[in-house]
Write a protein that holds these residues in place. Structure first.
Motif, PDB file in Angstrom:
ATOM      1  N   LEU A  20       2.609   7.280 -31.072  1.00 23.03           N
ATOM      2  CA  LEU A  20       1.544   7.065 -29.990  1.00 23.03           C
ATOM      3  C   LEU A  20       0.599   8.614 -29.918  1.00 23.03           C
ATOM      4  O   LEU A  20      -0.367   8.825 -29.768  1.00 23.03           O
ATOM      5  CB  LEU A  20       2.378   7.601 -29.290  1.00 23.03           C
ATOM      6  N   HIS A  21       0.946   9.728 -30.300  1.00 21.56           N
ATOM      7  CA  HIS A  21      -0.011  11.072 -30.746  1.00 21.56           C
ATOM      8  C   HIS A  21      -1.033  10.447 -31.570  1.00 21.56           C
ATOM      9  O   HIS A  21      -2.166  10.998 -31.828  1.00 21.56           O
ATOM     10  CB  HIS A  21       0.771  12.278 -31.173  1.00 21.56           C
ATOM     11  N   GLU A  22      -1.147   9.987 -32.923  1.00 16.57           N
ATOM     12  CA  GLU A  22      -1.378   9.406 -33.471  1.00 16.57           C
ATOM     13  C   GLU A  22      -2.088   8.313 -33.424  1.00 16.57           C
ATOM     14  O   GLU A  22      -3.993   8.902 -33.774  1.00 16.57           O
ATOM     15  CB  GLU A  22      -0.724   9.213 -35.023  1.00 16.57           C
ATOM     16  N   VAL A  58      -8.271   7.459 -30.738  1.00 15.14           N
ATOM     17  CA  VAL A  58      -9.133   7.264 -29.303  1.00 15.14           C
ATOM     18  C   VAL A  58      -9.467   8.077 -29.075  1.00 15.14           C
ATOM     19  O   VAL A  58     -11.484   7.787 -28.537  1.00 15.14           O
ATOM     20  CB  VAL A  58      -7.849   6.819 -27.985  1.00 15.14           C
ATOM     21  N   ALA A  59      -9.586   8.802 -29.771  1.00  9.29           N
ATOM     22  CA  ALA A  59     -10.273  10.397 -29.056  1.00  9.29           C
ATOM     23  C   ALA A  59     -11.609  10.691 -30.566  1.00  9.29           C
ATOM     24  O   ALA A  59     -12.732  11.079 -30.129  1.00  9.29           O
ATOM     25  CB  ALA A  59      -9.910  11.427 -29.219  1.00  9.29           C
ATOM     26  N   ARG A  60     -11.324   9.568 -31.306  1.00 11.11           N
ATOM     27  CA  ARG A  60     -12.051   9.505 -32.166  1.00 11.11           C
ATOM     28  C   ARG A  60     -13.870   8.513 -31.812  1.00 11.11           C
ATOM     29  O   ARG A  60     -14.604   8.294 -33.028  1.00 11.11           O
ATOM     30  CB  ARG A  60     -11.900   9.057 -34.032  1.00 11.11           C
ATOM     31  N   GLY A  61     -12.730   7.687 -31.168  1.00  7.56           N
ATOM     32  CA  GLY A  61     -14.219   6.887 -30.740  1.00  7.56           C
ATOM     33  C   GLY A  61     -13.435   5.608 -31.392  1.00  7.56           C
ATOM     34  O   GLY A  61     -14.555   4.528 -31.523  1.00  7.56           O
ATOM     35  N   GLU A  62     -12.327   5.337 -31.835  1.00  8.59           N
ATOM     36  CA  GLU A  62     -11.909   4.097 -32.585  1.00  8.59           C
ATOM     37  C   GLU A  62     -10.948   3.521 -31.665  1.00  8.59           C
ATOM     38  O   GLU A  62     -10.372   3.738 -31.072  1.00  8.59           O
ATOM     39  CB  GLU A  62     -11.304   4.643 -34.208  1.00  8.59           C
ATOM     40  N   TYR A  64      -1.638   5.886 -22.475  1.00  2.10           N
ATOM     41  CA  TYR A  64      -2.122   4.436 -21.863  1.00  2.10           C
ATOM     42  C   TYR A  64      -3.051   4.999 -21.251  1.00  2.10           C
ATOM     43  O   TYR A  64      -4.310   4.571 -21.335  1.00  2.10           O
ATOM     44  CB  TYR A  64      -0.907   3.205 -21.331  1.00  2.10           C
ATOM     45  N   ALA A  65      -2.750   6.221 -20.680  1.00  2.00           N
ATOM     46  CA  ALA A  65      -4.225   7.174 -19.654  1.00  2.00           C
ATOM     47  C   ALA A  65      -5.138   7.447 -20.996  1.00  2.00           C
ATOM     48  O   ALA A  65      -6.055   7.514 -20.423  1.00  2.00           O
ATOM     49  CB  ALA A  65      -3.782   7.983 -18.741  1.00  2.00           C
ATOM     50  N   ALA A  66      -4.826   7.401 -21.945  1.00  3.61           N
ATOM     51  CA  ALA A  66      -5.963   8.199 -22.773  1.00  3.61           C
ATOM     52  C   ALA A  66      -6.517   6.916 -23.315  1.00  3.61           C
ATOM     53  O   ALA A  66      -7.644   7.078 -24.289  1.00  3.61           O
ATOM     54  CB  ALA A  66      -4.951   8.863 -23.686  1.00  3.61           C
ATOM     55  N   GLY A  67      -6.159   5.352 -23.078  1.00  3.35           N
ATOM     56  CA  GLY A  67      -6.518   4.355 -24.334  1.00  3.35           C
ATOM     57  C   GLY A  67      -6.244   4.142 -24.715  1.00  3.35           C
ATOM     58  O   GLY A  67      -6.693   2.640 -25.676  1.00  3.35           O
ATOM     59  N   VAL A  68      -5.079   4.257 -25.635  1.00  3.05           N
ATOM     60  CA  VAL A  68      -4.358   3.434 -26.208  1.00  3.05           C
ATOM     61  C   VAL A  68      -3.686   2.204 -25.412  1.00  3.05           C
ATOM     62  O   VAL A  68      -3.847   1.730 -24.683  1.00  3.05           O
ATOM     63  CB  VAL A  68      -3.071   4.183 -26.769  1.00  3.05           C
ATOM     64  N   GLU A  69      -3.807   0.624 -25.786  1.00  2.00           N
ATOM     65  CA  GLU A  69      -4.445  -0.660 -25.423  1.00  2.00           C
ATOM     66  C   GLU A  69      -2.026  -1.224 -25.944  1.00  2.00           C
ATOM     67  O   GLU A  69      -1.765  -0.071 -26.949  1.00  2.00           O
ATOM     68  CB  GLU A  69      -5.235  -1.384 -26.070  1.00  2.00           C
TER      69      GLU A  69
END
Length: 245
Positions: free
Chosen positions: A169-171, A176-180, A214-219
């Motif tokens: 999950l951290h990976e 997401v933080a890199r824009g991917e 999920y809050a960070a943008g992981v689908e």
């Protein structure tokens, strides 16, 4: 995914040392087969319950038999059809790969390359999907076989504390933080499960991290699996809940 020959039937005697299971075949033969599942297999280990297993023709294998599917009645009478749980944890990635190649996962359609076991930093994620002109999409697949509430079909993940699953999950959050794009896909290998949520009572750290992801943008997606002795296939999307309604 079609098997070369139909899976064989037996009954479970016991699972032990994580990777071994003793079974009894319909003709009364007792044998030891490989159990390809490192989890607790909670609710999937009732002695005497039916199971399906495959037989390898590889002469180098010490144990040619592999436990593939558990047939679970959850205390119901024999006249009621069982649920089926996918025990072999090598199968979900293959099922997802097949579905991706056939463009049957709508939220992940349109990618032209589906690279498996893709390296990301010090770890590997199950898939990296790419297409010209798009950022890569990273996908991690988790097999769900823990049915905690059969009356409502509530499935949970994980079935034991899993630091590795939390690290994934951290990976994904780092992607997401890199824009991917980053996706966690629950392959629901239990025919009695109709929705999925994190098992907070078993692994509260994972449950909390999933909410953060999920809050960070992981689908988050979940798909069911059809299971027969002749074939298995990824099927319909199922709802993912972060907490009980």
């Amino acid at each position: 995914m079609k098997f070369a020959t139909p899976l064989r039937e037996a009954r479970l005697i016991k699972r032990y040392k994580r990777f071994l299971a003793d079974i009894e075949t319909p003709d009364g033969q007792v044998m030891t087969i490989h159990c390809p599942n490192t989890g607790s297999m909670r609710h999937c280990l009732e002695p005497g319950e039916p199971l399906w297993w495959s037989l390898s023709d590889n002469p180098k294998r010490k144990l040619p038999g592999t436990w593939e599917v558990a047939c679970l009645r959850h205390g119901r009478p024999d006249s009621v059809a069982p649920d089926y749980a996918l025990i072999n944890t090598a199968r979900p990635n293959a099922l997802v790969a097949e579905a991706l190649s056939e463009n049957r996962i709508a939220p992940l359609s349109g990618y032209t390359s589906h690279r498996r076991e893709a390296r990301l930093g010090q770890r590997r994620l199950d898939f990296c999907l790419t297409a010209e002109g798009q950022q890569p999409c990273w996908v991690e697949v988790k097999n769900v076989t823990l049915l905690e509430q059969p009356d409502i079909g509530l499935g949970m993940f994980p079935d034991a504390v899993s630091q590795r699953a939390t690290a994934h999950l951290h990976e994904l959050m780092a992607c997401v933080a890199r824009g991917e794009r980053a996706v966690l896909l629950f392959c629901v290998g239990h025919t009695g499960i109709r929705s999925v949520m994190p098992a907070a009572d078993i692994d509260p750290v994972y449950a909390r991290t999933l909410q953060e992801a999920y809050a960070a943008g992981v689908e988050l997606f979940a798909y069911g699996v059809s299971l027969t002795r002749e074939h298995m296939q990824l099927t319909i999307p199922l709802p993912v809940m972060l907490e009980k309604a």
